[in-house]
Design an enzyme around this catalytic site. Structure first.
Site, short mmCIF file in Angstrom:
data_model
loop_
_atom_site.label_atom_id
_atom_site.label_comp_id
_atom_site.label_asym_id
_atom_site.label_seq_id
_atom_site.Cartn_x
_atom_site.Cartn_y
_atom_site.Cartn_z
N ASP A 101 -3.34 -0.23 -10.14
CA ASP A 101 -2.46 -0.05 -9.02
C ASP A 101 -2.00 1.58 -9.24
O ASP A 101 -1.27 1.79 -10.27
CB ASP A 101 -1.33 -0.79 -8.70
CG ASP A 101 -1.47 -1.58 -7.37
OD1 ASP A 101 -1.50 -1.04 -6.48
OD2 ASP A 101 -1.68 -2.64 -7.30
N ASP A 208 -1.72 2.78 -3.60
CA ASP A 208 -0.74 2.25 -2.54
C ASP A 208 -0.35 3.32 -1.62
O ASP A 208 -0.09 4.29 -1.97
CB ASP A 208 0.52 1.89 -3.52
CG ASP A 208 1.44 1.12 -2.66
OD1 ASP A 208 1.21 -0.12 -2.34
OD2 ASP A 208 2.51 1.58 -2.95
N GLU A 265 -4.75 2.00 0.25
CA GLU A 265 -4.11 1.07 1.21
C GLU A 265 -3.95 2.14 2.28
O GLU A 265 -3.17 2.95 2.30
CB GLU A 265 -3.06 0.43 0.71
CG GLU A 265 -2.21 -0.37 1.54
CD GLU A 265 -0.89 -0.80 1.05
OE1 GLU A 265 -0.48 -1.97 1.25
OE2 GLU A 265 -0.23 0.08 0.24
N HIS A 342 -2.08 -9.61 -2.31
CA HIS A 342 -0.83 -9.96 -3.10
C HIS A 342 0.51 -9.78 -2.03
O HIS A 342 1.54 -10.35 -2.08
CB HIS A 342 -0.22 -9.04 -4.14
CG HIS A 342 -0.31 -7.45 -3.83
ND1 HIS A 342 -1.38 -6.85 -3.61
CD2 HIS A 342 0.97 -6.85 -3.71
CE1 HIS A 342 -1.20 -5.75 -3.07
NE2 HIS A 342 0.41 -5.35 -3.20
N ASP A 343 0.01 -9.10 -0.77
CA ASP A 343 0.82 -9.06 0.32
C ASP A 343 0.68 -10.10 1.64
O ASP A 343 1.20 -9.67 2.61
CB ASP A 343 0.95 -7.53 1.04
CG ASP A 343 1.54 -6.62 -0.03
OD1 ASP A 343 2.56 -6.94 -0.83
OD2 ASP A 343 1.37 -5.23 0.05
#
Length: 570
Positions: A101, A208, A265, A342-343
Protein backbone atom coordinates in the site's frame (compact mmCIF):
# COMPACT_ATOMS: atom_id res chain seq x y z
CA UNK A 1 -3.58 -19.60 -25.45
CA UNK A 2 -2.31 -16.42 -27.08
CA UNK A 3 1.32 -15.56 -27.77
CA UNK A 4 0.60 -11.85 -27.33
CA UNK A 5 3.19 -10.19 -25.10
CA UNK A 6 1.49 -8.21 -22.38
CA UNK A 7 2.56 -6.52 -19.15
CA UNK A 8 2.79 -9.09 -16.35
CA UNK A 9 0.13 -7.40 -14.25
CA UNK A 10 -2.68 -7.77 -16.80
CA UNK A 11 -3.14 -11.52 -16.38
CA UNK A 12 -2.27 -11.54 -12.68
CA UNK A 13 -4.63 -12.46 -9.86
CA UNK A 14 -3.87 -10.44 -6.71
CA UNK A 15 -4.54 -11.63 -3.14
CA UNK A 16 -4.96 -8.84 -0.59
CA UNK A 17 -3.66 -9.36 2.95
CA UNK A 18 -4.69 -7.32 6.00
CA UNK A 19 -1.71 -7.97 8.31
CA UNK A 20 -3.43 -7.51 11.68
CA UNK A 21 -6.05 -10.13 10.83
CA UNK A 22 -4.29 -12.70 8.64
CA UNK A 23 -2.15 -14.96 10.86
CA UNK A 24 -0.52 -14.43 14.26
CA UNK A 25 2.81 -16.27 14.49
CA UNK A 26 3.78 -15.29 18.04
CA UNK A 27 0.44 -15.52 19.89
CA UNK A 28 0.16 -11.87 20.89
CA UNK A 29 -3.31 -11.57 19.35
CA UNK A 30 -2.19 -9.52 16.34
CA UNK A 31 -1.39 -10.87 12.88
CA UNK A 32 2.17 -10.30 11.69
CA UNK A 33 4.59 -10.58 8.78
CA UNK A 34 6.11 -13.91 9.90
CA UNK A 35 2.52 -15.18 9.97
CA UNK A 36 2.11 -14.20 6.31
CA UNK A 37 5.37 -15.98 5.45
CA UNK A 38 4.07 -19.16 7.12
CA UNK A 39 0.99 -19.11 4.88
CA UNK A 40 2.67 -18.41 1.54
CA UNK A 41 2.29 -22.00 0.37
CA UNK A 42 -1.44 -21.80 1.06
CA UNK A 43 -1.71 -18.52 -0.84
CA UNK A 44 0.20 -20.02 -3.76
CA UNK A 45 -2.17 -23.02 -3.77
CA UNK A 46 -5.04 -20.71 -4.68
CA UNK A 47 -3.50 -19.95 -8.06
CA UNK A 48 -2.73 -16.28 -7.45
CA UNK A 49 0.42 -14.54 -8.71
CA UNK A 50 0.63 -11.43 -6.52
CA UNK A 51 0.13 -10.61 -2.85
CA UNK A 52 -0.86 -7.11 -1.79
CA UNK A 53 0.09 -6.32 1.80
CA UNK A 54 -1.95 -3.57 3.44
CA UNK A 55 -0.01 -0.94 5.43
CA UNK A 56 2.57 -2.59 7.66
CA UNK A 57 4.49 0.66 8.25
CA UNK A 58 5.16 2.32 11.60
CA UNK A 59 1.88 3.87 12.71
CA UNK A 60 -0.13 4.91 15.79
CA UNK A 61 -2.94 2.83 14.22
CA UNK A 62 -5.66 5.45 14.53
CA UNK A 63 -6.88 4.31 11.10
CA UNK A 64 -5.40 0.79 11.07
CA UNK A 65 -2.06 1.79 9.58
CA UNK A 66 -3.31 4.29 7.02
CA UNK A 67 -1.84 6.92 9.35
CA UNK A 68 1.89 6.40 8.76
CA UNK A 69 4.53 7.82 11.08
CA UNK A 70 7.54 6.40 9.21
CA UNK A 71 7.42 4.96 5.68
CA UNK A 72 10.76 3.20 6.10
CA UNK A 73 9.97 1.38 9.36
CA UNK A 74 7.57 -1.45 10.22
CA UNK A 75 4.84 -1.36 12.90
CA UNK A 76 6.55 -3.36 15.71
CA UNK A 77 3.68 -5.80 16.43
CA UNK A 78 3.84 -6.81 12.76
CA UNK A 79 7.58 -7.42 12.77
CA UNK A 80 10.67 -5.70 11.35
CA UNK A 81 12.08 -4.42 8.10
CA UNK A 82 14.12 -7.62 8.01
CA UNK A 83 10.87 -9.63 8.20
CA UNK A 84 9.60 -7.70 5.20
CA UNK A 85 12.80 -8.48 3.31
CA UNK A 86 12.27 -12.17 4.06
CA UNK A 87 8.64 -11.95 2.92
CA UNK A 88 9.71 -10.37 -0.38
CA UNK A 89 12.41 -13.02 -0.91
CA UNK A 90 10.14 -15.95 -0.01
CA UNK A 91 7.32 -14.66 -2.22
CA UNK A 92 9.68 -14.23 -5.17
CA UNK A 93 11.08 -17.74 -4.61
CA UNK A 94 7.56 -19.03 -5.31
CA UNK A 95 7.39 -17.05 -8.57
CA UNK A 96 4.91 -14.63 -7.03
CA UNK A 97 5.18 -10.88 -6.66
CA UNK A 98 4.58 -8.42 -3.80
CA UNK A 99 2.87 -5.04 -3.88
CA UNK A 100 2.47 -2.69 -0.91
CA UNK A 101 0.00 0.00 0.00
CA UNK A 102 1.26 3.49 -0.89
CA UNK A 103 -0.43 5.99 1.44
CA UNK A 104 0.84 9.43 0.48
CA UNK A 105 -2.10 11.84 0.47
CA UNK A 106 -1.48 12.23 4.20
CA UNK A 107 0.77 11.06 6.99
CA UNK A 108 0.22 10.50 10.69
CA UNK A 109 0.41 13.61 12.85
CA UNK A 110 3.20 11.69 14.59
CA UNK A 111 5.39 11.69 11.47
CA UNK A 112 8.61 13.69 11.95
CA UNK A 113 7.71 15.83 8.94
CA UNK A 114 4.44 16.98 10.48
CA UNK A 115 5.96 17.56 13.88
CA UNK A 116 8.41 19.95 12.26
CA UNK A 117 5.68 21.58 10.18
CA UNK A 118 3.57 22.09 13.29
CA UNK A 119 6.41 23.49 15.39
CA UNK A 120 6.30 27.03 14.00
CA UNK A 121 5.09 29.08 11.06
CA UNK A 122 8.65 29.69 9.87
CA UNK A 123 9.83 26.07 10.05
CA UNK A 124 11.31 24.89 6.70
CA UNK A 125 8.68 22.12 6.55
CA UNK A 126 5.71 24.35 7.37
CA UNK A 127 4.65 24.33 3.72
CA UNK A 128 4.89 20.53 3.48
CA UNK A 129 1.35 20.40 4.89
CA UNK A 130 -1.70 22.57 4.21
CA UNK A 131 -2.11 25.35 6.76
CA UNK A 132 -4.65 28.18 6.56
CA UNK A 133 -5.76 31.02 8.84
CA UNK A 134 -9.17 31.03 10.46
CA UNK A 135 -12.25 32.76 9.12
CA UNK A 136 -14.16 34.99 11.52
CA UNK A 137 -17.87 35.78 11.32
CA UNK A 138 -19.51 39.15 11.99
CA UNK A 139 -19.50 38.41 15.70
CA UNK A 140 -15.80 37.58 15.72
CA UNK A 141 -16.34 33.84 16.14
CA UNK A 142 -13.52 31.73 14.74
CA UNK A 143 -14.32 29.15 12.05
CA UNK A 144 -12.49 26.92 9.57
CA UNK A 145 -11.54 28.06 6.04
CA UNK A 146 -14.44 26.23 4.35
CA UNK A 147 -17.35 23.84 4.85
CA UNK A 148 -15.77 20.60 3.62
CA UNK A 149 -16.77 17.41 5.42
CA UNK A 150 -14.15 14.88 6.45
CA UNK A 151 -14.60 11.29 5.24
CA UNK A 152 -14.93 10.33 8.89
CA UNK A 153 -17.35 13.13 9.81
CA UNK A 154 -16.94 16.72 10.97
CA UNK A 155 -14.78 19.41 9.40
CA UNK A 156 -11.64 18.67 7.38
CA UNK A 157 -9.89 21.46 9.30
CA UNK A 158 -8.25 21.11 12.71
CA UNK A 159 -7.27 24.15 14.78
CA UNK A 160 -3.68 24.18 16.03
CA UNK A 161 -3.46 26.23 19.21
CA UNK A 162 0.31 26.56 19.10
CA UNK A 163 0.60 28.23 15.68
CA UNK A 164 -2.93 29.67 15.53
CA UNK A 165 -3.86 28.16 12.16
CA UNK A 166 -5.89 25.26 10.81
CA UNK A 167 -4.42 22.24 9.02
CA UNK A 168 -6.29 20.17 6.44
CA UNK A 169 -7.15 16.49 7.00
CA UNK A 170 -9.53 14.82 4.54
CA UNK A 171 -9.64 11.79 6.84
CA UNK A 172 -8.98 11.57 10.60
CA UNK A 173 -7.79 14.56 12.60
CA UNK A 174 -4.59 12.57 13.11
CA UNK A 175 -4.05 12.27 9.31
CA UNK A 176 -2.87 15.70 8.06
CA UNK A 177 -2.80 16.09 4.27
CA UNK A 178 0.57 16.66 2.60
CA UNK A 179 0.89 19.77 0.43
CA UNK A 180 1.71 18.26 -2.95
CA UNK A 181 2.25 21.74 -4.39
CA UNK A 182 5.57 21.71 -2.51
CA UNK A 183 8.17 20.04 -4.76
CA UNK A 184 10.53 19.34 -1.89
CA UNK A 185 7.78 17.45 -0.05
CA UNK A 186 6.99 15.41 -3.16
CA UNK A 187 10.63 14.41 -3.62
CA UNK A 188 10.80 13.31 0.01
CA UNK A 189 7.65 11.20 -0.45
CA UNK A 190 9.01 9.56 -3.58
CA UNK A 191 12.26 8.61 -1.89
CA UNK A 192 10.92 7.52 1.50
CA UNK A 193 7.64 5.85 0.51
CA UNK A 194 8.42 4.52 -2.97
CA UNK A 195 12.08 4.15 -3.92
CA UNK A 196 13.20 2.77 -0.55
CA UNK A 197 10.81 -0.20 -0.96
CA UNK A 198 11.30 -0.65 -4.71
CA UNK A 199 15.01 -1.02 -3.97
CA UNK A 200 14.11 -3.83 -1.55
CA UNK A 201 12.36 -5.66 -4.38
CA UNK A 202 8.66 -4.85 -4.10
CA UNK A 203 6.89 -5.13 -7.44
CA UNK A 204 4.51 -2.20 -7.24
CA UNK A 205 1.89 -0.39 -5.19
CA UNK A 206 -1.79 -0.14 -4.54
CA UNK A 207 -1.99 3.65 -4.27
CA UNK A 208 -4.35 4.98 -1.63
CA UNK A 209 -6.64 7.90 -2.56
CA UNK A 210 -4.66 8.37 -5.77
CA UNK A 211 -6.77 11.23 -7.13
CA UNK A 212 -6.76 13.52 -4.08
CA UNK A 213 -3.23 14.94 -4.13
CA UNK A 214 -4.06 18.07 -6.12
CA UNK A 215 -6.56 20.32 -4.38
CA UNK A 216 -7.89 23.69 -5.56
CA UNK A 217 -5.76 25.87 -3.33
CA UNK A 218 -8.45 28.57 -2.97
CA UNK A 219 -10.55 25.92 -1.11
CA UNK A 220 -14.04 26.96 -2.26
CA UNK A 221 -17.06 25.96 -0.20
CA UNK A 222 -18.91 22.83 -1.27
CA UNK A 223 -22.58 23.11 -2.28
CA UNK A 224 -24.97 22.44 0.59
CA UNK A 225 -26.52 19.00 0.16
CA UNK A 226 -27.31 18.28 3.81
CA UNK A 227 -28.76 21.35 5.55
CA UNK A 228 -28.76 19.53 8.91
CA UNK A 229 -24.97 19.90 9.21
CA UNK A 230 -22.46 22.67 8.49
CA UNK A 231 -20.10 20.15 6.85
CA UNK A 232 -20.70 19.15 3.25
CA UNK A 233 -19.37 16.47 0.89
CA UNK A 234 -16.67 18.07 -1.26
CA UNK A 235 -15.23 14.98 -2.95
CA UNK A 236 -16.05 16.25 -6.43
CA UNK A 237 -14.02 19.38 -5.59
CA UNK A 238 -10.87 17.90 -4.05
CA UNK A 239 -10.63 14.80 -6.26
CA UNK A 240 -9.03 14.95 -9.71
CA UNK A 241 -7.50 18.39 -9.20
CA UNK A 242 -5.55 20.48 -11.72
CA UNK A 243 -2.07 19.02 -11.13
CA UNK A 244 -2.94 15.33 -10.85
CA UNK A 245 -1.45 14.46 -14.25
CA UNK A 246 1.84 16.15 -13.36
CA UNK A 247 2.16 14.28 -10.07
CA UNK A 248 1.30 10.92 -11.63
CA UNK A 249 3.85 11.52 -14.40
CA UNK A 250 6.50 11.98 -11.73
CA UNK A 251 5.44 8.82 -9.93
CA UNK A 252 5.24 6.75 -13.11
CA UNK A 253 8.78 7.77 -14.05
CA UNK A 254 9.95 6.07 -10.84
CA UNK A 255 7.72 3.01 -11.17
CA UNK A 256 8.74 2.44 -14.79
CA UNK A 257 12.41 2.12 -13.84
CA UNK A 258 11.47 -0.94 -11.78
CA UNK A 259 8.81 -2.42 -14.11
CA UNK A 260 6.50 -1.96 -11.12
CA UNK A 261 2.70 -2.05 -11.29
CA UNK A 262 0.37 0.65 -10.04
CA UNK A 263 -3.30 0.36 -9.13
CA UNK A 264 -4.89 3.52 -7.82
CA UNK A 265 -7.88 3.96 -5.54
CA UNK A 266 -10.04 6.32 -7.58
CA UNK A 267 -13.27 7.41 -5.86
CA UNK A 268 -15.58 10.26 -6.87
CA UNK A 269 -14.73 10.05 -10.57
CA UNK A 270 -17.98 9.53 -12.50
CA UNK A 271 -16.47 10.86 -15.74
CA UNK A 272 -15.40 7.84 -17.83
CA UNK A 273 -13.10 9.99 -19.97
CA UNK A 274 -11.22 11.16 -16.86
CA UNK A 275 -10.73 7.59 -15.68
CA UNK A 276 -9.42 6.59 -19.10
CA UNK A 277 -6.88 9.43 -18.99
CA UNK A 278 -5.55 7.90 -15.78
CA UNK A 279 -5.25 4.35 -17.10
CA UNK A 280 -4.54 4.77 -20.80
CA UNK A 281 -1.39 2.90 -21.81
CA UNK A 282 -0.32 5.83 -23.96
CA UNK A 283 -0.82 8.36 -21.15
CA UNK A 284 1.51 6.43 -18.82
CA UNK A 285 -0.05 7.59 -15.57
CA UNK A 286 -1.40 4.48 -13.79
CA UNK A 287 -1.71 0.87 -14.92
CA UNK A 288 -5.24 0.57 -13.54
CA UNK A 289 -7.58 1.96 -10.90
CA UNK A 290 -10.23 0.72 -8.53
CA UNK A 291 -13.53 2.31 -9.44
CA UNK A 292 -16.14 1.95 -6.73
CA UNK A 293 -19.29 1.55 -8.78
CA UNK A 294 -19.86 -2.07 -7.72
CA UNK A 295 -18.96 -1.81 -4.03
CA UNK A 296 -20.90 1.47 -3.68
CA UNK A 297 -24.16 -0.22 -4.70
CA UNK A 298 -26.71 0.14 -1.91
CA UNK A 299 -24.68 2.68 0.04
CA UNK A 300 -25.83 6.13 1.10
CA UNK A 301 -24.24 9.60 1.21
CA UNK A 302 -22.58 11.36 2.91
CA UNK A 303 -22.25 8.33 5.19
CA UNK A 304 -22.52 5.02 3.37
CA UNK A 305 -24.04 3.37 6.47
CA UNK A 306 -27.08 5.65 6.62
CA UNK A 307 -29.29 3.25 4.68
CA UNK A 308 -31.33 0.10 5.15
CA UNK A 309 -29.70 -3.23 4.19
CA UNK A 310 -30.01 -4.46 0.58
CA UNK A 311 -31.13 -1.04 -0.63
CA UNK A 312 -30.42 -1.79 -4.29
CA UNK A 313 -31.75 -3.69 -7.29
CA UNK A 314 -30.00 -6.19 -9.55
CA UNK A 315 -30.20 -3.50 -12.25
CA UNK A 316 -27.93 -1.35 -10.05
CA UNK A 317 -25.36 -4.16 -9.89
CA UNK A 318 -25.53 -4.77 -13.63
CA UNK A 319 -25.06 -1.07 -14.37
CA UNK A 320 -22.11 -0.75 -12.00
CA UNK A 321 -20.24 -3.70 -13.48
CA UNK A 322 -21.04 -2.61 -17.03
CA UNK A 323 -19.49 0.80 -16.40
CA UNK A 324 -16.18 -0.57 -15.13
CA UNK A 325 -16.01 -3.20 -17.89
CA UNK A 326 -16.71 -0.56 -20.54
CA UNK A 327 -13.34 1.07 -19.90
CA UNK A 328 -11.87 -1.45 -22.34
CA UNK A 329 -14.27 -0.70 -25.19
CA UNK A 330 -12.27 0.87 -28.01
CA UNK A 331 -9.52 2.14 -25.70
CA UNK A 332 -5.98 1.28 -24.62
CA UNK A 333 -7.10 1.42 -21.00
CA UNK A 334 -7.15 -1.37 -18.41
CA UNK A 335 -9.57 -2.16 -15.59
CA UNK A 336 -9.95 -4.21 -12.42
CA UNK A 337 -12.39 -6.80 -11.10
CA UNK A 338 -13.10 -6.88 -7.36
CA UNK A 339 -16.00 -6.96 -4.91
CA UNK A 340 -14.20 -7.13 -1.53
CA UNK A 341 -11.37 -5.29 0.19
CA UNK A 342 -10.45 -3.99 3.63
CA UNK A 343 -12.99 -1.16 3.34
CA UNK A 344 -16.02 -3.28 2.36
CA UNK A 345 -18.36 -5.68 4.09
CA UNK A 346 -18.34 -9.31 2.97
CA UNK A 347 -19.76 -9.87 -0.51
CA UNK A 348 -21.73 -13.02 0.40
CA UNK A 349 -23.61 -10.98 3.02
CA UNK A 350 -24.12 -8.00 0.70
CA UNK A 351 -24.81 -9.54 -2.70
CA UNK A 352 -25.59 -13.17 -1.90
CA UNK A 353 -27.44 -14.96 0.88
CA UNK A 354 -25.33 -15.72 3.96
CA UNK A 355 -27.82 -18.14 5.53
CA UNK A 356 -26.51 -21.69 6.14
CA UNK A 357 -28.70 -22.90 3.29
CA UNK A 358 -27.38 -20.64 0.58
CA UNK A 359 -24.05 -19.11 1.60
CA UNK A 360 -21.86 -21.75 -0.08
CA UNK A 361 -23.81 -21.39 -3.31
CA UNK A 362 -23.64 -17.61 -3.04
CA UNK A 363 -19.88 -17.70 -2.54
CA UNK A 364 -19.41 -19.89 -5.60
CA UNK A 365 -21.69 -17.76 -7.77
CA UNK A 366 -19.83 -14.56 -6.81
CA UNK A 367 -16.53 -16.30 -7.51
CA UNK A 368 -17.69 -17.24 -10.98
CA UNK A 369 -19.07 -13.75 -11.66
CA UNK A 370 -16.02 -11.72 -10.71
CA UNK A 371 -13.43 -14.20 -11.99
CA UNK A 372 -15.09 -13.95 -15.41
CA UNK A 373 -14.80 -10.18 -15.70
CA UNK A 374 -12.05 -8.53 -17.72
CA UNK A 375 -9.14 -6.75 -16.08
CA UNK A 376 -6.81 -7.65 -13.23
CA UNK A 377 -8.64 -9.71 -10.59
CA UNK A 378 -8.29 -8.86 -6.89
CA UNK A 379 -9.35 -11.24 -4.09
CA UNK A 380 -9.46 -10.24 -0.42
CA UNK A 381 -8.39 -12.62 2.35
CA UNK A 382 -11.27 -14.82 3.44
CA UNK A 383 -13.25 -14.14 0.27
CA UNK A 384 -11.90 -17.43 -1.10
CA UNK A 385 -13.60 -19.36 1.74
CA UNK A 386 -16.81 -17.34 1.59
CA UNK A 387 -16.40 -15.47 4.88
CA UNK A 388 -19.52 -13.59 5.94
CA UNK A 389 -20.39 -10.55 8.05
CA UNK A 390 -20.22 -10.58 11.84
CA UNK A 391 -23.32 -12.03 13.57
CA UNK A 392 -26.21 -9.61 13.91
CA UNK A 393 -26.47 -10.14 17.66
CA UNK A 394 -22.94 -8.90 18.37
CA UNK A 395 -22.79 -5.77 20.47
CA UNK A 396 -21.74 -2.47 18.88
CA UNK A 397 -18.60 -2.64 21.06
CA UNK A 398 -17.24 -5.29 18.66
CA UNK A 399 -17.07 -2.66 15.90
CA UNK A 400 -13.52 -1.31 16.17
CA UNK A 401 -13.20 0.84 13.03
CA UNK A 402 -13.04 4.58 13.61
CA UNK A 403 -15.48 5.13 10.74
CA UNK A 404 -18.03 2.81 12.38
CA UNK A 405 -17.50 4.36 15.80
CA UNK A 406 -17.87 7.93 14.50
CA UNK A 407 -21.02 7.14 12.51
CA UNK A 408 -22.75 5.43 15.44
CA UNK A 409 -21.77 8.13 17.93
CA UNK A 410 -22.94 10.88 15.58
CA UNK A 411 -26.30 9.18 14.96
CA UNK A 412 -26.90 8.87 18.72
CA UNK A 413 -25.72 12.41 19.42
CA UNK A 414 -28.13 13.84 16.85
CA UNK A 415 -31.06 11.79 18.20
CA UNK A 416 -30.44 11.09 21.89
CA UNK A 417 -32.65 8.39 23.34
CA UNK A 418 -34.28 7.55 20.01
CA UNK A 419 -34.31 3.74 19.82
CA UNK A 420 -35.48 3.67 16.19
CA UNK A 421 -32.48 5.77 15.12
CA UNK A 422 -30.14 3.62 17.19
CA UNK A 423 -31.49 0.42 15.63
CA UNK A 424 -31.31 1.90 12.11
CA UNK A 425 -27.70 2.97 12.64
CA UNK A 426 -26.70 -0.44 13.92
CA UNK A 427 -28.47 -2.18 11.03
CA UNK A 428 -26.50 -0.05 8.58
CA UNK A 429 -23.25 -1.06 10.25
CA UNK A 430 -24.30 -4.71 10.43
CA UNK A 431 -24.68 -4.64 6.66
CA UNK A 432 -21.88 -2.35 5.44
CA UNK A 433 -19.26 -1.73 8.14
CA UNK A 434 -15.57 -2.05 7.26
CA UNK A 435 -15.23 -4.13 10.43
CA UNK A 436 -16.70 -7.18 8.69
CA UNK A 437 -13.60 -7.45 6.49
CA UNK A 438 -11.28 -7.09 9.45
CA UNK A 439 -12.30 -10.00 11.66
CA UNK A 440 -9.45 -12.53 11.80
CA UNK A 441 -8.90 -15.05 9.04
CA UNK A 442 -10.61 -18.38 9.76
CA UNK A 443 -8.05 -21.17 9.41
CA UNK A 444 -9.76 -23.97 11.38
CA UNK A 445 -12.98 -24.67 13.28
CA UNK A 446 -11.02 -24.81 16.53
CA UNK A 447 -12.65 -22.61 19.15
CA UNK A 448 -12.28 -19.85 20.10
CA UNK A 449 -9.80 -18.27 17.68
CA UNK A 450 -10.09 -20.40 14.53
CA UNK A 451 -6.35 -20.97 14.23
CA UNK A 452 -5.64 -17.25 13.84
CA UNK A 453 -3.84 -17.10 17.19
CA UNK A 454 -3.45 -19.27 20.28
CA UNK A 455 -6.61 -20.53 21.97
CA UNK A 456 -5.78 -18.79 25.26
CA UNK A 457 -5.02 -15.46 23.58
CA UNK A 458 -7.49 -12.62 23.19
CA UNK A 459 -7.22 -11.48 19.54
CA UNK A 460 -7.21 -7.78 18.75
CA UNK A 461 -10.63 -8.30 17.16
CA UNK A 462 -13.16 -11.01 17.89
CA UNK A 463 -13.15 -14.03 15.55
CA UNK A 464 -16.37 -14.59 13.63
CA UNK A 465 -18.20 -17.63 15.02
CA UNK A 466 -18.97 -18.78 11.47
CA UNK A 467 -15.57 -20.53 11.61
CA UNK A 468 -17.28 -23.22 13.70
CA UNK A 469 -19.97 -23.59 11.03
CA UNK A 470 -17.60 -24.81 8.34
CA UNK A 471 -16.32 -21.49 6.99
CA UNK A 472 -12.62 -22.14 7.52
CA UNK A 473 -9.62 -23.17 5.44
CA UNK A 474 -9.04 -26.63 6.96
CA UNK A 475 -12.58 -27.90 6.50
CA UNK A 476 -12.99 -26.37 3.05
CA UNK A 477 -9.63 -27.65 1.84
CA UNK A 478 -10.83 -31.20 2.52
CA UNK A 479 -14.22 -30.67 0.85
CA UNK A 480 -14.20 -30.91 -2.94
CA UNK A 481 -17.50 -28.99 -3.09
CA UNK A 482 -16.35 -26.03 -0.94
CA UNK A 483 -16.12 -22.36 -1.88
CA UNK A 484 -12.34 -22.60 -1.47
CA UNK A 485 -11.93 -25.41 -3.99
CA UNK A 486 -14.38 -23.73 -6.33
CA UNK A 487 -12.18 -20.60 -6.30
CA UNK A 488 -9.14 -22.75 -7.14
CA UNK A 489 -11.00 -24.31 -10.06
CA UNK A 490 -12.35 -20.97 -11.25
CA UNK A 491 -8.89 -19.38 -11.29
CA UNK A 492 -7.66 -22.26 -13.47
CA UNK A 493 -10.55 -21.70 -15.87
CA UNK A 494 -9.77 -17.96 -15.94
CA UNK A 495 -6.12 -18.66 -16.74
CA UNK A 496 -6.86 -21.31 -19.38
CA UNK A 497 -9.33 -19.04 -21.16
CA UNK A 498 -7.63 -15.71 -20.55
CA UNK A 499 -8.28 -14.32 -24.03
CA UNK A 500 -12.02 -14.32 -23.45
CA UNK A 501 -12.31 -14.02 -19.66
CA UNK A 502 -9.40 -11.66 -18.81
CA UNK A 503 -9.12 -9.67 -22.05
CA UNK A 504 -12.49 -10.08 -23.75
CA UNK A 505 -15.24 -7.51 -24.24
CA UNK A 506 -18.36 -7.50 -22.05
CA UNK A 507 -21.99 -7.42 -23.19
CA UNK A 508 -25.10 -7.68 -21.02
CA UNK A 509 -27.73 -10.26 -21.96
CA UNK A 510 -31.34 -10.28 -20.75
CA UNK A 511 -30.70 -6.88 -19.17
CA UNK A 512 -34.16 -6.39 -17.65
CA UNK A 513 -34.19 -9.70 -15.78
CA UNK A 514 -34.58 -8.82 -12.10
CA UNK A 515 -33.21 -12.12 -10.76
CA UNK A 516 -30.57 -13.32 -13.22
CA UNK A 517 -27.36 -11.53 -14.26
CA UNK A 518 -26.17 -12.77 -17.66
CA UNK A 519 -23.43 -11.49 -19.91
CA UNK A 520 -21.35 -12.53 -22.88
CA UNK A 521 -17.58 -12.21 -23.08
CA UNK A 522 -15.99 -12.13 -26.54
CA UNK A 523 -12.27 -12.48 -27.26
CA UNK A 524 -10.66 -9.55 -29.08
CA UNK A 525 -10.22 -11.63 -32.24
CA UNK A 526 -13.90 -12.60 -32.14
CA UNK A 527 -13.18 -16.33 -32.22
CA UNK A 528 -14.26 -17.25 -28.72
CA UNK A 529 -17.27 -16.37 -26.62
CA UNK A 530 -18.35 -17.20 -23.10
CA UNK A 531 -21.84 -16.91 -21.66
CA UNK A 532 -22.09 -16.30 -17.90
CA UNK A 533 -25.41 -16.85 -16.13
CA UNK A 534 -25.66 -15.92 -12.44
CA UNK A 535 -28.85 -16.33 -10.47
CA UNK A 536 -28.84 -13.73 -7.70
CA UNK A 537 -31.96 -14.99 -5.93
CA UNK A 538 -33.26 -17.79 -3.73
CA UNK A 539 -35.46 -19.05 -6.55
CA UNK A 540 -34.90 -21.25 -9.55
CA UNK A 541 -34.65 -19.25 -12.78
CA UNK A 542 -34.25 -20.08 -16.43
CA UNK A 543 -31.08 -19.68 -18.45
CA UNK A 544 -31.73 -16.77 -20.86
CA UNK A 545 -31.84 -17.27 -24.60
CA UNK A 546 -28.65 -16.30 -26.36
CA UNK A 547 -29.20 -15.29 -29.96
CA UNK A 548 -27.74 -17.69 -32.51
CA UNK A 549 -26.55 -20.33 -30.02
CA UNK A 550 -28.14 -23.52 -28.79
CA UNK A 551 -26.79 -23.97 -25.26
CA UNK A 552 -27.03 -27.73 -25.63
CA UNK A 553 -24.35 -27.39 -28.29
CA UNK A 554 -22.15 -25.16 -26.18
CA UNK A 555 -19.24 -26.57 -24.23
CA UNK A 556 -20.03 -26.55 -20.51
CA UNK A 557 -16.84 -25.53 -18.71
CA UNK A 558 -17.91 -25.21 -15.12
CA UNK A 559 -21.33 -25.66 -13.60
CA UNK A 560 -22.38 -24.44 -10.19
CA UNK A 561 -25.79 -26.14 -10.34
CA UNK A 562 -27.96 -23.67 -8.48
CA UNK A 563 -26.62 -20.20 -9.06
CA UNK A 564 -23.91 -19.95 -11.65
CA UNK A 565 -23.08 -21.37 -15.06
CA UNK A 566 -20.33 -20.58 -17.51
CA UNK A 567 -20.41 -21.76 -21.11
CA UNK A 568 -17.61 -21.48 -23.64
CA UNK A 569 -19.18 -21.04 -27.05
CA UNK A 570 -17.11 -21.93 -30.10
Amino acid sequence: MSNITRPWWKDAVVYQIYPASFHDSNNDGIGDIPGIIQKLDYIQSLGVEVIWVCPMYASPQIDMGYDISDYEAVHPPYGTVQDMEVLIKETHSRNMKVILDLVINHTSDQHAWFKESQSSKDNPKRDWYIWRPAKYDSEGKRGPPNNWRSFFGGSVWQWDEQTQEYYLHLFCTEQPDINWENEEARKAIYQSAMTSWLEKGVDGFRIDTVNMYSKPMDFPDAPVQDPSTPWQDASLIFCNGPNMDKYLDEMNAILSRYNAMSVGECPATPDRARVIRYVSAEAKKLNMVFQFDSVDVGQSKPSKYDTKPFNYTLADVKGAISRTQSLLDGTDAWTTSFIENHDQARSVSRFGNDSPTFRTRSGKMLSMLFASLSGTLFIYQGQEIGMINMPKDWDIAEYKDIDSQNFYADALARNPGNKAVKDFAKAGLQHLSRDHARTPMQWTAASPNAGFTGDKVKPWMRVNTSAQDGINVKDEDADATSVLNFWRSMLKVRKNHAEVLVHGTFQLVDENNEKVFSFVKTSLDGKDKALLVCNLSDEENRVPEFEGVELAEAMLLLDNPWEGRIYLID
